[in-house]
Design a protein around this motif. Structure first.
Motif, mmCIF file in Angstrom:
data_model
loop_
_atom_site.group_PDB
_atom_site.id
_atom_site.type_symbol
_atom_site.label_atom_id
_atom_site.label_comp_id
_atom_site.label_asym_id
_atom_site.label_seq_id
_atom_site.Cartn_x
_atom_site.Cartn_y
_atom_site.Cartn_z
ATOM 1 N N THR A 87 0.835 -1.207 0.000
ATOM 2 C CA THR A 87 0.000 0.000 0.000
ATOM 3 C C THR A 87 0.863 1.248 0.000
ATOM 4 O O THR A 87 0.576 2.226 -0.709
ATOM 5 N N TYR A 88 1.944 1.225 0.788
ATOM 6 C CA TYR A 88 2.843 2.379 0.855
ATOM 7 C C TYR A 88 3.498 2.633 -0.501
ATOM 8 O O TYR A 88 3.610 3.783 -0.936
ATOM 9 N N GLU A 89 3.917 1.562 -1.175
ATOM 10 C CA GLU A 89 4.549 1.720 -2.489
ATOM 11 C C GLU A 89 3.563 2.320 -3.500
ATOM 12 O O GLU A 89 3.944 3.149 -4.332
ATOM 13 N N GLU A 90 2.298 1.894 -3.414
ATOM 14 C CA GLU A 90 1.277 2.496 -4.271
ATOM 15 C C GLU A 90 1.091 3.969 -3.939
ATOM 16 O O GLU A 90 0.936 4.806 -4.833
ATOM 17 N N ALA A 91 1.095 4.280 -2.635
ATOM 18 C CA ALA A 91 0.924 5.673 -2.206
ATOM 19 C C ALA A 91 2.080 6.540 -2.697
ATOM 20 O O ALA A 91 1.881 7.706 -3.070
ATOM 21 N N VAL A 92 3.291 5.984 -2.710
ATOM 22 C CA VAL A 92 4.451 6.712 -3.242
ATOM 23 C C VAL A 92 4.249 7.019 -4.722
ATOM 24 O O VAL A 92 4.518 8.134 -5.193
ATOM 25 N N GLU A 93 3.752 6.031 -5.464
ATOM 26 C CA GLU A 93 3.523 6.207 -6.903
ATOM 27 C C GLU A 93 2.478 7.293 -7.159
ATOM 28 O O GLU A 93 2.672 8.173 -8.013
ATOM 29 N N PHE A 94 1.375 7.261 -6.427
ATOM 30 C CA PHE A 94 0.321 8.256 -6.613
ATOM 31 C C PHE A 94 0.786 9.632 -6.140
ATOM 32 O O PHE A 94 0.411 10.654 -6.734
ATOM 33 N N LYS A 201 11.017 9.734 -3.292
ATOM 34 C CA LYS A 201 10.353 8.738 -2.460
ATOM 35 C C LYS A 201 9.657 9.456 -1.312
ATOM 36 O O LYS A 201 10.215 10.374 -0.719
ATOM 37 N N GLY A 202 8.461 9.021 -0.997
ATOM 38 C CA GLY A 202 7.727 9.658 0.089
ATOM 39 C C GLY A 202 6.269 9.838 -0.299
ATOM 40 O O GLY A 202 5.890 9.696 -1.464
ATOM 41 N N ILE A 209 -4.149 15.833 1.509
ATOM 42 C CA ILE A 209 -4.938 15.150 0.487
ATOM 43 C C ILE A 209 -6.425 15.187 0.847
ATOM 44 O O ILE A 209 -7.283 15.322 -0.036
ATOM 45 N N GLU A 210 -6.726 15.081 2.126
ATOM 46 C CA GLU A 210 -8.124 15.136 2.563
ATOM 47 C C GLU A 210 -8.761 16.470 2.189
ATOM 48 O O GLU A 210 -9.911 16.521 1.733
ATOM 49 N N LEU A 281 -5.228 8.095 -3.712
ATOM 50 C CA LEU A 281 -4.212 8.337 -2.699
ATOM 51 C C LEU A 281 -4.857 8.560 -1.336
ATOM 52 O O LEU A 281 -4.338 8.091 -0.317
ATOM 53 N N TYR A 282 -5.981 9.246 -1.310
ATOM 54 C CA TYR A 282 -6.694 9.472 -0.055
ATOM 55 C C TYR A 282 -7.076 8.142 0.596
ATOM 56 O O TYR A 282 -6.881 7.947 1.807
ATOM 57 N N GLN A 283 -7.594 7.199 -0.194
ATOM 58 C CA GLN A 283 -7.972 5.895 0.345
ATOM 59 C C GLN A 283 -6.746 5.109 0.807
ATOM 60 O O GLN A 283 -6.783 4.438 1.843
ATOM 61 N N LEU A 284 -5.658 5.195 0.053
ATOM 62 C CA LEU A 284 -4.426 4.505 0.446
ATOM 63 C C LEU A 284 -3.889 5.048 1.761
ATOM 64 O O LEU A 284 -3.437 4.284 2.630
#
Length: 360
Positions: A87-94, A201-202, A209-210, A281-284
């Motif tokens: 999930t974190y890696e997806e969040a980094v991508e988004f 990265k980050g 985002i909210e 990204l908000y959901q992640l």
């Protein structure tokens, strides 16, 4: 008032229907059996060895049971951490996609003579009294009960009444520049990730985002581009700036490769940001913030109860309590509690296993 009551009624019914009533009923039955057994044992004339033998049995059984639960629980934690990593890696991508969008906004608001009217945009909003007004406050003030500070309200009203202010153009510039910089900060330098085109990265913090999701940020920016208002003179940008923006668009999605920089492209980018990247990204980020819940929380609760009532308290009663009558009372209570806990676990075991293996 009547509508609010009806809505509250239906929300209450929905919440009640979502509860696991089987588990609730079994919990009540388990508690009643625990009390019944404890009272029954206390009313019997038990010999002196009752407490000793019972406590030894509780320590033996629950020691083994707790060890099994601890092993199973930490195996689940390891599995959850693996999912969190994905999930974190997806969040980094988004997050990187949103950074590219911010870089586009940065480049479009960086220079004079790019907007149709600098007095209504860059000169008005980036300097002077209005340089700390944030787009989120600006929009939320007009669409909800949200209230910024009195000073901020006065500044926003003053901006809207300023003769240089042009609704639409000024709003669009304020929205874009608010993505580039933290307008409320006294440090007016843009974030490090906006320099050049390095991949960072980050992830963004949830609060930022909210706010973007809450105010439909990208959608509001995209409105002006979708209507094809002539606010930005794309031809006034240097060749280098245009290439920078187009490469950022391509990094957001390869479908933009070879696109022409215009309102149509910006409208599509804003739509993608609003409908996909910000919301995903908000959901992640919500998933990353979650602690123990559902099945994991249930297993953790059973584990804690087993250690407390099956190991720690029996250990304390066996070795520390000297008064025979008090020891018999505590032993009766602990036997009842452990029976109730075991009954609850066994009767809910099928439901626990079913929830583990059923994913849809």
């Amino acid at each position: 008032m009547k509508t609010k009551i009806i809505n509250l009624y239906y929300r209450t019914i929905y919440e009640l229907q979502s509860w696991n009533w089987t588990m609730i009923c079994l919990s009540i039955i388990s508690l009643e059996l625990a009390v019944l057994l404890a009272v029954s044992l206390q009313n019997q004339n038990l010999d002196a060895d009752f407490s000793k033998n019972s406590l030894e049995l509780l320590l033996t059984i629950n020691g083994l049971f707790s060890a099994i639960l601890v092993t199973y629980f930490f195996n689940r934690i390891s599995w959850i951490l693996s999912l969190k990593k994905e999930t974190y890696e997806e969040a980094v991508e988004f997050s990187q996609k949103i950074t590219e969008f911010r870089r586009i906004c940065d480049k479009l608001t960086e220079y004079y003579n790019v907007w149709e009217d600098d007095d209504a945009t860059k000169s008005l909003i980036e300097h002077g009294a209005y340089k700390h007004i944030d787009y989120y406050d600006f929009k939320m003030l007009s669409m909800s009960d949200y209230k910024p500070s009195e000073k901020e309200i006065e500044l926003i009203e003053k901006l809207q009444n300023d003769k240089r202010y042009k609704s639409g153009m000024s709003d669009l510039f304020l929205g874009m520049i608010s993505l580039v910089r933290n307008r409320k900060s006294r440090n007016l330098f843009k974030d490090r990730e906006l320099y050049k085109d390095f991949q960072k990265k980050g992830i963004y913090n949830l609060e930022f985002i909210e706010k973007c999701v809450e105010v439909d940020y990208a959608s509001r920016l995209g409105y002006s581009f979708n209507k094809d208002y002539a606010y930005i003179k794309y031809y006034a940008l240097s060749k280098k700036s245009k290439e920078y923006i187009l490469k950022a668009c391509e990094r957001i999605d390869a479908k933009y490769k070879g696109a022409e920089l215009n309102n149509k492209l910006m409208s599509e980018i804003c739509d993608d940001m609003n409908e996909h990247y910000f919301k995903e990204l908000y959901q992640l980020l919500l998933d990353l913030r979650k602690g123990l819940s559902g099945m994991n929380l249930l297993i953790f609760s059973i584990l804690i109860a087993s250690i407390l009532f099956g190991v720690l308290l029996p250990f304390f009663t066996y070795f520390i309590v000297d008064n025979i009558e008090l020891k018999q009372v505590l032993t009766s209570i602990l036997v009842g509690l452990n029976f109730g806990l075991l009954f609850f676990f066994v009767t809910n075991l099928y439901g626990i296993i079913k929830r583990e293996i059923t994913w849809t």
